[in-house]
Design a protein around this motif. Structure first.
Motif, mmCIF file in Angstrom:
data_model
loop_
_atom_site.group_PDB
_atom_site.id
_atom_site.type_symbol
_atom_site.label_atom_id
_atom_site.label_comp_id
_atom_site.label_asym_id
_atom_site.label_seq_id
_atom_site.Cartn_x
_atom_site.Cartn_y
_atom_site.Cartn_z
ATOM 1 N N HIS A 1 0.859 -1.187 0.000
ATOM 2 C CA HIS A 1 0.000 0.000 0.000
ATOM 3 C C HIS A 1 0.892 1.233 0.000
ATOM 4 N N CYS A 2 0.458 2.264 -0.706
ATOM 5 C CA CYS A 2 1.148 3.550 -0.645
ATOM 6 C C CYS A 2 0.132 4.642 -0.923
ATOM 7 N N GLU A 3 0.351 5.807 -0.333
ATOM 8 C CA GLU A 3 -0.612 6.895 -0.488
ATOM 9 C C GLU A 3 0.023 8.198 -0.042
ATOM 10 N N LEU B 1 -0.198 11.250 2.146
ATOM 11 C CA LEU B 1 -0.844 11.661 3.387
ATOM 12 C C LEU B 1 -0.260 12.996 3.839
ATOM 13 N N LYS C 1 4.650 10.905 1.316
ATOM 14 C CA LYS C 1 4.240 9.677 0.649
ATOM 15 C C LYS C 1 4.678 8.530 1.541
ATOM 16 N N THR D 1 -5.513 11.603 6.621
ATOM 17 C CA THR D 1 -5.804 10.844 5.418
ATOM 18 C C THR D 1 -6.831 11.589 4.567
ATOM 19 N N SER E 1 -9.742 5.824 3.579
ATOM 20 C CA SER E 1 -8.286 5.760 3.479
ATOM 21 C C SER E 1 -7.673 5.368 4.816
ATOM 22 N N SER F 1 -8.385 1.737 5.608
ATOM 23 C CA SER F 1 -7.602 0.895 4.700
ATOM 24 C C SER F 1 -6.183 0.733 5.233
ATOM 25 N N TRP F 2 -5.611 1.827 5.709
ATOM 26 C CA TRP F 2 -4.275 1.739 6.294
ATOM 27 C C TRP F 2 -4.271 0.851 7.534
#
Length: 1033
Positions: free
Chosen positions: A291-293, A295, A313, A479, A484, A487-488
């Motif tokens: 997972h990556c996002e 934030l 990131k 988030t 989101s 999900s984390w």
């Protein structure tokens, strides 16, 4: 032609020449790419004279409404395909061709071919499709068929290959374009000129992304076409097969795109770090991006104030969490033409096993071994054992409200000692002050919860202090939305489970040379549960089901890491015992636990869960309220021929009704519909019970027996308004209220009796008591569509000595339990198409020692209000009806039905725009409509003018509003909060799923003889698999 069939090179060449001579529009052209890439593909030249574009003839008269809609959808397909072909042609004619011209030296021809890799072949595929589409459109009013055309055009491996190559190359192509723009000004000017001269101003990137979006567009159009196609229409099955082909193709392309993007992200990150251990992980073949996002990191000061916020990131790779600084700056000219990827600088990395999610209400992390927790990740942060959770400003306001409530309660006691009687100063008024403040406190607590829905707090290991003690540092991220965050939380939890020994090599694909699957690409074995006590080892597992809870029991993020909420009923019987037993496990905590045991007089053979009614009318609401007192209904079928109807309000179980069939024959299976309860009996009959009018329970005297044969009715399946019942190798479809029956043969051998049936989309998978094959049948035409032999799909089954013992479809996966204890899964489509098996089988290396007695899916949906970051805020314009104490009739509802009214509420509650314009006072509204009807005189500093009861300060509409504080953050009104209005955005649904398999013992397979493990093979065991959260509308 013989050589062509043999597949020789000479035969392929002869076949090409034969096709060219026979078909006039096939012509040889100079290849635009590498020779090896273009082998096997023919150039198609579209001549509008010989092959005019598709065009519908005028609509004839007398068409039904569905026929009219189908013509409109067909027109959309034609227009969409024409537009798509024009876009592909623009890329080839306006971009690729000028760049490849010999006089042009803008860009190296080799790089040009790399950028536009496979676009020419994609164009050829769709040229062929348009020619066939034109022919089909011309004869539409005679045939009205299009599904078979999609199957014929897009089921070929050539289509998958060219699109796969294009999508895998897409990220590299964008990187080449970006690099060329930076190093070659002539190329940048070329792209600008082309964009400026185009009528729609679409960039090259906008054109090149269209092949990635093409198949999802097709799927939406065919879904609409299927919805408007009658069940008896000849195009019905072809449309379902077309949806299956397109969904399978889209899933494969999406997966390849995901892997390509993941590889690009990891390589990009690897170039940004100089840490040796991190580089080793990123360059390892085993690394996997989970997972990556993007934030937003929030840094707090010593007093809880926000010092700064910065975009980061965050990457979760295998067992490591990496936080990077993001530099999104790039040349503005290039950003408008092609997305420029960010530059990363690694800020910190932490071991996943040492990283903890800290939620609201949890105690300080000060604990074992003198671990110290820091409040923030700034150098100025003081190190303390206390963790400040939540938005500091909101907590401070909550403390102030609690203080004010204590003061007002004291004032209320003092008011009670007054000797005089005053209209607006008495015990009733002061008590309402207290009630109003209590409501404010509840609303403030909910506001804090809303802020925490988008706030991710992680405790990560830091550098030891001077004394050598370890330090944990609190890092806070905002988030983008509540989903989101969960999900984390969910993926961090599952990533830790994936590190366990049983999951590091948990699944194997037999057709990939023993390559094992790990991490979150497969279901994860979460736990093992023992069922029935040691004294009841003689009981055999027979059935299980999941009973959802009556109310939400877990918090926002706890629900995202636990098993699906509710209760698991596990039933057993038989063996050497003449009694049965049901054990109920609670799934409402971090791990499942046994909470109740129900002994029964006879062995239990089956279970059926009956959901509470969801009325859509006011008339049905009253009936539902009566039924709601019953709670969830669970029907238990026993060997003595009785059916116990149990009510289950969580763990309070009560037998409401006992149904008995006239033959007293064992009940082997149970299914229900809206009006009936169906029971499959051992004597080949189906007992049908009618539901009482206006009631939820069935009439005990309404039993009707329907004979299907002489052998047991072993399986029932409910499909919309029909029920499928199996007897021997025959399946009988019983129609709704009429109870009309239609039978078909599921297997040609009478000895192969149907044992299991599962449904998905437009198909039913059927397993048999003998053999290792499963058959797929169409739900409407009842014809067989596919046969799969599972023993040939894995290396861990002995051919000829295995049969299917359980079957399940859940979340796009077909689970097959075998008599040897091995579990196999296949990916199947999830839309309205046919659930064909097209991919490879996956074998679980965690197995039972005996047969897999059952497979059960447990699904739980997080309440939709949990995904709203402003569940206490009404953002509709209807409520904006004044700034003061409310207009006439603005006070409605009971006490506590207040809401916060403001037109803007952003994600970051500390910096919300609506907070900049604060009202001067806090207005409280409570139950009293006015004090004008209370006894006593008006207590006021103003001189009396006429009748004090007619004072404008005491009108009905605003007499209940009092100033009690200054500088508020919210305005309260009396209108109750109404959710679900048409003006609200559509809410998302988050689903948590777990799979339970039951059987004797537990063992590991696929290991060496010394490593293989096997628990007590006589112990009844449940294996529990957990899947990642899914989001849907």
């Amino acid at each position: 032609m013989k050589a062509a069939r043999n597949g020789t090179k000479e035969g392929l060449g002869r076949r090409k020449l034969a096709m060219i001579r026979k078909v006039s529009f096939l012509q040889r052209k100079d290849s635009t790419g590498d020779g090896k890439d273009d082998a096997g593909y023919m150039d198609v030249s579209l001549c509008e004279v010989k092959h005019p574009p598709p065009q519908l003839c005028p609509m004839p008269e007398g068409l039904s409404s569905q026929q009219v809609v189908r013509r409109l959808i067909l027109r959309s397909i034609v227009q969409s395909e024409s537009s798509y072909l024009d876009s592909l042609k623009r890329i080839l004619q306006e971009y690729q061709k000028p760049l490849l011209e010999t006089q042009s030296v803008i860009l190296n021809p080799k790089k040009v071919r790399q950028i536009f890799h496979r676009l020419h072949e994609i164009y050829q595929c769709h040229c062929m499709f348009q020619i066939a589409l034109a022919s089909r459109v011309a004869e539409w009013d005679q045939s009205e068929k299009i599904g078979d055309l999609f199957v014929a055009s897009f089921s070929k491996s050539m289509v998958l290959n060219v699109y796969s190559d294009y999508i895998n190359n897409f990220t590299s192509a964008m990187a080449l374009i970006k690099k060329a723009c930076l190093s070659k000004p002539a190329f940048l000017d070329f792209l600008k000129r082309k964009q400026a001269s185009s009528p729609d101003r679409i960039t090259l990137y906008g054109l090149m992304v269209k092949p990635i979006q093409r198949f999802p567009q097709f799927i939406l159009l065919l879904q609409d076409m299927l919805k408007n196609t009658p069940r008896s229409h000849s195009d019905r099955l072809p449309l379902q097969l077309a949806l299956t082909e397109l969904e399978t193709l889209a899933e494969k392309l999406n997966e390849q795109k995901r892997l390509a993007d993941q590889e690009a992200e990891i390589q990009h990150l690897a170039r940004s770090t100089g840490e040796r251990n991190l580089n080793k992980l990123l360059n390892s073949e085993q690394r996997q991006l989970i997972h990556c996002e993007l934030l937003t990191e929030i840094v707090f000061g010593d007093k809880g104030q926000v010092i700064k916020s910065k975009e980061r990131k965050v990457f979760l790779i295998n067992d490591t969490l990496i936080c990077t600084n993001v530099n999104l700056k790039g040349p503005p000219d290039i950003n408008t033409l092609v997305p420029v990827g960010p530059k990363y600088t690694v800020k910190w990395s932490a071991s996943l096993l040492q990283t903890q999610v800290v939620e609201v209400g949890q105690d300080s992390l000060q604990g074992k071994d003198g671990v110290i927790t820091a409040r923030c990740r700034s150098s100025t942060a003081s190190i303390t054992g206390k963790v400040l959770l939540g938005p500091p400003r909101l907590y401070q306001e909550l403390e102030e409200l609690q203080h004010d409530l204590a003061v007002v309660e004291e004032v209320s006691l003092l008011v009670g000692t007054l000797h005089g009687i005053y209209q607006n100063l008495n015990t009733t008024v002061s008590q309402d002050w207290c009630l109003a403040l209590q409501r404010l406190i509840r609303l403030k607590e909910e506001e804090i919860q809303n802020a925490n829905k988008c706030r991710l707090r992680l405790s990560v290991p830091g550098k030891p202090d001077k004394s050598g003690r370890p330090v944990s540092i609190m890092v806070v991220f905002n988030t983008p939305n509540p989903f989101s965050k969960i999900s984390w939380v969910n993926r961090l939890h599952l990533a830790k489970i994936a590190q366990r020994k049983e999951n590091t090599s948990g699944w194997e694909c037999a057709e990939e040379d023993g390559k094992t699957k790990a991490l979150l690409s497969c279901p994860l074995l979460t736990c093992k549960l023992s069922v029935f006590s040691s004294r009841t080892h003689t009981l055999k597992l027979e059935a299980a089901l999941h009973s959802p809870p009556q109310s939400r029991l877990l918090g926002f993020c706890t629900a995202s890491t636990s098993l699906p909420q509710g209760y698991l009923w596990v039933a057993g019987g038989g063996g050497n015992s003449n009694h049965g037993q049901v054990e109920i496990f609670s799934l409402n905590r971090a791990s499942a636990r046994l909470v109740k045991t129900l002994p029964l007089r006879a062995p239990v053979l089956c279970l059926e869960y009956v959901k509470e009614p969801c009325p859509s009318t006011e008339e049905g609401t009253e009936k539902a309220q009566r039924a709601a007192k019953t709670g969830n209904i669970i029907c238990v079928g026993l060997q003595d021929g009785s059916i116990h109807v149990q009510s289950s309000v969580d763990t309070a179980v009560q037998c409401l009704l006992t149904l008995v069939n006239p033959d007293n024959c064992p009940v082997l299976c149970l299914k229900h519909s809206l009006s009936f309860l169906f029971a499959g009996l051992a004597n080949g009959k189906v007992a049908i019970y009618y539901r009482k009018t206006g009631e939820r329970l069935w009439d005990v005297d309404s039993c009707k027996l329907v004979s299907l044969g002489s052998k047991p009715v072993s399986c029932l399946l409910t499909l919309e308004d029909t029920v499928w019942a199996s007897c021997e190798n025959q399946v009988t479809v019983i129609q709704g209220d009429s109870l009309c029956m239609q039978s078909f043969e599921a297997h040609s051998d009478p000895d192969f009796s149907v044992s299991h049936m599962v449904h998905s989309g437009g198909g039913v998978w059927i397993a048999f008591t003998k053999g290792s094959s499963i058959h797929l049948f169409h739900t409407e035409t009842l014809q067989q569509l596919q046969e799969v032999n599972i023993s040939t799909r894995t290396n861990y089954l002995s051919p000829g000595h295995v049969c299917v013992s359980s079957l399940l479809i859940s979340q796009g996966m077909l689970w097959v339990g075998t008599s040897q204890g091995v579990i196999i899964t296949f990916s199947v489509p999830t839309l309205e198409g046919i659930p064909k098996i097209t991919g490879k089988a996956m074998t679980s290396l965690n197995a039972h020692c005996g047969a897999v007695d059952f497979l059960v899916s447990a699904c739980s949906t997080l309440a939709s209000d949990l995904l709203r970051r402003d569940s206490i805020f009404n953002i509709s314009k209807e409520s904006a009806d004044g700034e003061g104490g409310g207009g006439g009739g603005n006070v409605e509802g009971e006490r506590g039905e207040q809401k916060l009214e403001n037109s803007h509420h952003t994600e970051n509650l500390e910096t919300s725009p609506w907070k900049q314009d604060k009202p001067k006072h806090l207005l409280l509204q409570y139950h009293l409509h006015s004090t004008s009807q209370l006894p006593g005189k008006l207590l006021t500093a103003q001189p009396e003018q006429g009748n004090p009861r007619a004072s404008p300060d005491l009108q009905m509409e605003d007499g209940s509003i009092y100033e009690v504080n200054e500088d508020p953050d919210v305005w309260l009104r009396g209108r109750p909060l109404e959710l679900g209005k048409e003006g609200e955005a559509k809410r998302n649904k988050v689903t948590s799923t777990a799979i339970f398999s039951g059987g004797r013992g537990y063992r590991r397979i696929g290991l060496s003889a010394s490593e293989e493990t096997c628990s007590d093979s006589s112990e009844n065991t449940l294996l529990v698999w957990q899947l990642p959260l899914t989001l849907s509308q």
